[in-house]
Design an enzyme around this catalytic site. Structure first.
Site, mmCIF file in Angstrom:
data_model
loop_
_atom_site.group_PDB
_atom_site.id
_atom_site.type_symbol
_atom_site.label_atom_id
_atom_site.label_comp_id
_atom_site.label_asym_id
_atom_site.label_seq_id
_atom_site.Cartn_x
_atom_site.Cartn_y
_atom_site.Cartn_z
ATOM 1 N N GLU A 214 -7.465 4.753 7.290
ATOM 2 C CA GLU A 214 -7.270 6.177 6.942
ATOM 3 C C GLU A 214 -8.478 6.705 6.158
ATOM 4 O O GLU A 214 -8.846 7.869 6.294
ATOM 5 C CB GLU A 214 -5.966 6.332 6.138
ATOM 6 C CG GLU A 214 -4.759 6.197 7.056
ATOM 7 C CD GLU A 214 -3.524 5.621 6.384
ATOM 8 O OE1 GLU A 214 -3.454 5.604 5.149
ATOM 9 O OE2 GLU A 214 -2.620 5.187 7.125
ATOM 10 N N SER B 111 2.916 -2.067 10.476
ATOM 11 C CA SER B 111 4.339 -2.049 10.829
ATOM 12 C C SER B 111 5.069 -3.355 10.514
ATOM 13 O O SER B 111 5.930 -3.798 11.283
ATOM 14 C CB SER B 111 4.522 -1.655 12.304
ATOM 15 O OG SER B 111 4.075 -0.323 12.498
ATOM 16 N N HIS C 78 -10.002 0.935 4.472
ATOM 17 C CA HIS C 78 -8.724 1.218 5.153
ATOM 18 C C HIS C 78 -8.996 2.242 6.256
ATOM 19 O O HIS C 78 -9.798 3.163 6.080
ATOM 20 C CB HIS C 78 -7.694 1.750 4.151
ATOM 21 C CG HIS C 78 -6.316 1.815 4.738
ATOM 22 N ND1 HIS C 78 -5.937 2.828 5.589
ATOM 23 C CD2 HIS C 78 -5.258 0.981 4.639
ATOM 24 C CE1 HIS C 78 -4.690 2.604 5.971
ATOM 25 N NE2 HIS C 78 -4.252 1.492 5.412
ATOM 26 N N GLU D 106 -5.987 -4.998 10.236
ATOM 27 C CA GLU D 106 -5.037 -3.896 10.384
ATOM 28 C C GLU D 106 -5.367 -3.120 11.655
ATOM 29 O O GLU D 106 -6.155 -2.160 11.614
ATOM 30 C CB GLU D 106 -5.124 -2.964 9.176
ATOM 31 C CG GLU D 106 -4.662 -3.587 7.883
ATOM 32 C CD GLU D 106 -4.014 -2.546 6.984
ATOM 33 O OE1 GLU D 106 -2.834 -2.689 6.691
ATOM 34 O OE2 GLU D 106 -4.690 -1.582 6.604
ATOM 35 N N LYS E 263 -0.024 4.196 -0.381
ATOM 36 C CA LYS E 263 -0.774 5.370 0.128
ATOM 37 C C LYS E 263 -0.592 6.554 -0.833
ATOM 38 O O LYS E 263 -0.627 6.352 -2.026
ATOM 39 C CB LYS E 263 -0.331 5.699 1.550
ATOM 40 C CG LYS E 263 -0.366 4.475 2.462
ATOM 41 C CD LYS E 263 -0.255 4.835 3.902
ATOM 42 C CE LYS E 263 -0.180 3.564 4.729
ATOM 43 N NZ LYS E 263 -0.453 3.778 6.124
ATOM 44 N N GLY F 56 2.704 -1.108 4.312
ATOM 45 C CA GLY F 56 2.671 0.316 3.974
ATOM 46 C C GLY F 56 4.077 0.865 3.818
ATOM 47 O O GLY F 56 4.717 0.702 2.777
ATOM 48 N N ASN G 184 0.860 -1.180 0.000
ATOM 49 C CA ASN G 184 0.000 0.000 0.000
ATOM 50 C C ASN G 184 0.900 1.235 0.000
ATOM 51 O O ASN G 184 1.453 1.598 1.030
ATOM 52 C CB ASN G 184 -0.894 -0.019 1.253
ATOM 53 C CG ASN G 184 -1.759 1.224 1.354
ATOM 54 O OD1 ASN G 184 -1.857 1.998 0.403
ATOM 55 N ND2 ASN G 184 -2.387 1.412 2.505
ATOM 56 N N GLY H 164 1.903 2.323 10.827
ATOM 57 C CA GLY H 164 2.896 3.384 10.737
ATOM 58 C C GLY H 164 3.519 3.775 12.068
ATOM 59 O O GLY H 164 4.126 4.836 12.174
HETATM 60 C C1 PEP Z 1 -1.239 0.352 6.048
HETATM 61 O O1 PEP Z 1 -1.504 1.511 6.404
HETATM 62 O O2 PEP Z 1 -2.008 -0.306 5.320
HETATM 63 C C2 PEP Z 1 0.013 -0.246 6.524
HETATM 64 C C3 PEP Z 1 0.140 -1.554 6.449
HETATM 65 O O3 PEP Z 1 0.954 0.625 7.005
HETATM 66 P P1 PEP Z 1 2.375 0.345 7.701
HETATM 67 O O4 PEP Z 1 2.951 -0.920 7.121
HETATM 68 O O5 PEP Z 1 3.207 1.540 7.350
HETATM 69 O O6 PEP Z 1 2.121 0.215 9.158
#
Ligand code: PEP
Length: 250
Positions: free
Chosen positions: A98, A213, A96, A167, A11, A234, A9, A173
């Site tokens: 966000e 993460s 998602h 998630e 983003k 991400g 992703n 993040g």
């Molecule tokens: C995401 O926001 O879908 C994600 C997996 O982010 P990150 O890996 O940066 O935590």
């Protein structure tokens, strides 16, 4: 052999087409070197880059981070499932955190999007997960139940493909990934909820992925210990070397 999903992703990154092409080409090169097993590697760039990045001759699949539920019409600024299908998208994210937080994507809207994505013959990746506050209040089970129940209302899954991505919002993040033991419990919980909403055979077939993460050091534990069917990545997917290390680590 079981398919393992590795989904990037990106983003709202990168900021130029040039940087996007460099990143994609680098991932293509690295993923050719690390080709193994039955991995389904999916890159989900910002929509504007979809027509210009070329996944051929690799096995990399393309996905979108969002779409609208109508096929076309007076919906300024929106992108329809038919348009994404035409751009060779195989997957589309829905729900998602966000989008839930910043763009008012409710469970009801998510439900309409899932129906529209399936109708356009693409595969929805339904993201679910609790916030830090909800976890503290021990509401994880209740939150997942509600998110899945409303998002999948009326959705027929018998011959339909769909992925569920757990998630946890508090892990996105932050560098603080979920503990694999905890992720395993949530994996089983999601399968239990799907069994209640559908039946055990659908629950068994439905891939459950983990996102939050993920990096090259913890990726393997989510597949081997938490028995996840794949990963949603991400931040680490914006670094071609780290992303390919994740692929080769599982
Ligand atoms: C995401 O926001 O879908 C994600 C997996 O982010 P990150 O890996 O940066 O935590």
């Amino acid at each position: 052999m079981k398919k393992t999903f590795i989904i990037a992703n990106w983003k709202c990154n990168p900021t130029t087409l040039k940087k996007t092409k460099t990143l994609f080409d680098s991932i293509k090169k690295q993923s050719n070197k690390t080709k193994k097993g039955n991995n389904e590697i999916v890159i989900c760039p910002p929509l504007v880059y979809l027509p210009t990045i070329n996944a051929k001759p690799t096995n990399i699949k393309l996905g979108a981070q969002n779409c609208y539920w109508e096929e076309n019409g007076a919906f300024t600024g929106e992108t329809s499932p038919l348009m994404l299908k035409d751009l060779k998208c195989k997957y589309v994210f829905v729900g998602h955190s966000e989008r839930r937080k910043y763009f008012n994507e409710t469970d009801e809207k998510i439900n309409k999007k899932i129906e529209a994505i399936i109708k356009a013959k693409m595969i929805p990746i339904l993201c679910v997960g609790e916030t830090k506050e909800e976890k503290k209040q021990e509401k994880t089970q209740q939150i997942l139940k509600t998110q899945l129940k409303i998002a999948l209302k009326g959705v027929k899954l018998k011959n339909t493909k769909l992925c569920i991505a757990y998630e946890p919002v508090w892990a996105l993040g932050t560098g603080k990934a979920c503990n694999p033991d905890e992720a395993k419990k949530i994996n089983l919980l999601i399968k239990k909820i799907i069994t209640q909403l559908y039946n055990p055979s659908i629950a068994k077939k439905l891939p459950v992925l983990y996102g939050g993460s993920v990096n090259s050091k913890n990726a393997n534990a989510f597949i081997k210990e938490a028995c996840m069917d794949g990963l949603l990545i991400g931040g680490a997917s914006l670094d071609a070397r780290e992303f390919s290390k994740i692929i080769s680590s599982i």
